[in-house]
Design a protein around this motif. Structure first.
Motif, PDB file in Angstrom:
ATOM      1  N   ASP A   1     -42.101 -53.876  37.382  1.00 35.12           N
ATOM      2  CA  ASP A   1     -41.262 -52.697  36.073  1.00 35.12           C
ATOM      3  C   ASP A   1     -42.102 -52.444  35.968  1.00 35.12           C
ATOM      4  O   ASP A   1     -42.450 -51.293  34.672  1.00 35.12           O
ATOM      5  CB  ASP A   1     -40.170 -52.748  36.585  1.00 35.12           C
ATOM      6  CG  ASP A   1     -39.013 -52.149  35.783  1.00 35.12           C
ATOM      7  OD1 ASP A   1     -38.452 -50.850  35.698  1.00 35.12           O
ATOM      8  OD2 ASP A   1     -38.615 -52.598  34.176  1.00 35.12           O
TER       9      ASP A   1
ATOM     10  N   SER B   1     -36.587 -45.512  39.313  1.00 37.06           N
ATOM     11  CA  SER B   1     -37.461 -46.935  39.572  1.00 37.06           C
ATOM     12  C   SER B   1     -36.560 -47.815  39.470  1.00 37.06           C
ATOM     13  O   SER B   1     -36.767 -48.955  39.743  1.00 37.06           O
ATOM     14  CB  SER B   1     -38.979 -47.023  39.344  1.00 37.06           C
ATOM     15  OG  SER B   1     -39.630 -47.726  39.662  1.00 37.06           O
ATOM     16  N   THR B   2     -37.133 -47.688  37.670  1.00 35.31           N
ATOM     17  CA  THR B   2     -36.427 -49.342  37.014  1.00 35.31           C
ATOM     18  C   THR B   2     -34.873 -49.735  37.301  1.00 35.31           C
ATOM     19  O   THR B   2     -34.172 -50.237  37.693  1.00 35.31           O
ATOM     20  CB  THR B   2     -36.496 -48.644  35.360  1.00 35.31           C
ATOM     21  OG1 THR B   2     -37.893 -48.743  34.610  1.00 35.31           O
ATOM     22  CG2 THR B   2     -35.459 -50.130  34.916  1.00 35.31           C
TER      23      THR B   2
ATOM     24  N   THR C   1     -45.015 -49.805  36.581  1.00 34.39           N
ATOM     25  CA  THR C   1     -44.055 -48.514  36.687  1.00 34.39           C
ATOM     26  C   THR C   1     -44.363 -47.698  35.281  1.00 34.39           C
ATOM     27  O   THR C   1     -45.174 -46.662  35.555  1.00 34.39           O
ATOM     28  CB  THR C   1     -42.806 -48.480  37.336  1.00 34.39           C
ATOM     29  OG1 THR C   1     -43.115 -49.884  38.507  1.00 34.39           O
ATOM     30  CG2 THR C   1     -42.916 -47.953  37.342  1.00 34.39           C
ATOM     31  N   HIS C   2     -43.922 -48.349  34.474  1.00 33.51           N
ATOM     32  CA  HIS C   2     -43.777 -47.549  33.421  1.00 33.51           C
ATOM     33  C   HIS C   2     -45.234 -46.821  32.578  1.00 33.51           C
ATOM     34  O   HIS C   2     -45.502 -46.294  31.440  1.00 33.51           O
ATOM     35  CB  HIS C   2     -43.047 -47.930  31.556  1.00 33.51           C
ATOM     36  CG  HIS C   2     -41.643 -47.942  32.225  1.00 33.51           C
ATOM     37  ND1 HIS C   2     -41.062 -47.214  32.121  1.00 33.51           N
ATOM     38  CD2 HIS C   2     -41.022 -48.718  33.161  1.00 33.51           C
ATOM     39  CE1 HIS C   2     -39.666 -46.968  33.081  1.00 33.51           C
ATOM     40  NE2 HIS C   2     -39.464 -48.098  34.131  1.00 33.51           N
TER      41      HIS C   2
ATOM     42  N   LEU D   1     -44.436 -42.918  44.053  1.00 33.18           N
ATOM     43  CA  LEU D   1     -43.411 -44.095  43.031  1.00 33.18           C
ATOM     44  C   LEU D   1     -42.258 -43.441  43.755  1.00 33.18           C
ATOM     45  O   LEU D   1     -41.353 -44.127  43.389  1.00 33.18           O
ATOM     46  CB  LEU D   1     -43.715 -43.607  41.710  1.00 33.18           C
ATOM     47  CG  LEU D   1     -42.698 -44.046  40.791  1.00 33.18           C
ATOM     48  CD1 LEU D   1     -42.442 -45.020  41.373  1.00 33.18           C
ATOM     49  CD2 LEU D   1     -42.630 -44.205  39.570  1.00 33.18           C
TER      50      LEU D   1
ATOM     51  N   LYS E   1     -39.526 -42.821  36.481  1.00 28.67           N
ATOM     52  CA  LYS E   1     -39.761 -44.383  35.804  1.00 28.67           C
ATOM     53  C   LYS E   1     -38.983 -45.317  36.086  1.00 28.67           C
ATOM     54  O   LYS E   1     -38.325 -46.199  36.218  1.00 28.67           O
ATOM     55  CB  LYS E   1     -40.780 -44.208  34.395  1.00 28.67           C
ATOM     56  CG  LYS E   1     -42.177 -43.586  34.444  1.00 28.67           C
ATOM     57  CD  LYS E   1     -43.224 -43.445  34.141  1.00 28.67           C
ATOM     58  CE  LYS E   1     -44.539 -42.842  34.091  1.00 28.67           C
ATOM     59  NZ  LYS E   1     -45.770 -43.400  33.414  1.00 28.67           N
TER      60      LYS E   1
END
Length: 166
Positions: free
Chosen positions: A87, A7-8, A90-91, A123, A4
């Protein structure tokens, strides 16, 4: 680094570059991109992320069935809003959730196969997919918009960054 947070990191790098471009530059067809635009690459990245978010809701993910929101190709403000919302979404993902990944490997369509996957695996795929398209964006920015400051390692795979620092 977690999936995660990686990804951020990638999405915030993308936002940093998009935020420096005018709508005109963002939507300008570029020879170095074979006539495509930076906006088209950003749209493509964001739509894959959006498909993962909806797939996490349904348990079925199919990257071939994109809506292709053309606003994301021409409007940097919309792209930045979408980056932020993706974003945040996603978390909230459950990385352990299983998914059925549907894909069609035939040129003519109609031969869908289903593969077992998971939110975590997809992801990771989205991160790698974004980096790949960001590498193309990096080439375009370097070629056509030299005033845009690229974040360190923009469009470079984490494994390559690690190898280069050894």
């Amino acid at each position: 680094m977690t999936l995660k947070s990686a990804s951020t990191d990638i999405l915030m790098q993308l936002a940093e570059v998009v935020g420096q471009l005018t709508n005109e530059a963002y939507a300008q067809p570029l020879p170095v991109l074979s006539g495509n635009t930076i906006g088209k690459h950003v749209r493509h990245i964001l739509e894959f992320y959006a498909l993962l978010m909806s797939g996490a809701q349904t348990g079925i993910l199919n990257y071939d069935r994109r809506q292709r929101d053309l606003r994301l190709e021409v409007d940097t403000d919309e792209a930045l809003r979408r980056i932020g919302s993706l974003d945040r979404a996603t978390h909230k993902l459950n990385l352990e959730q299983p998914l059925d990944l549907e894909t069609d490997l035939s040129a003519g369509g109609g031969q869908t196969i289903v593969l077992p996957s998971s939110v975590a695996r997809e992801l990771l795929y989205n991160i790698e997919h974004a980096i790949h398209h960001m590498a193309l964006i990096q080439v375009a920015v370097t070629s056509d918009f030299p005033a845009v400051e690229l974040p360190p390692h923009f469009g470079v795979a984490y494994s390559t960054v690690a190898h280069q620092t050894q």
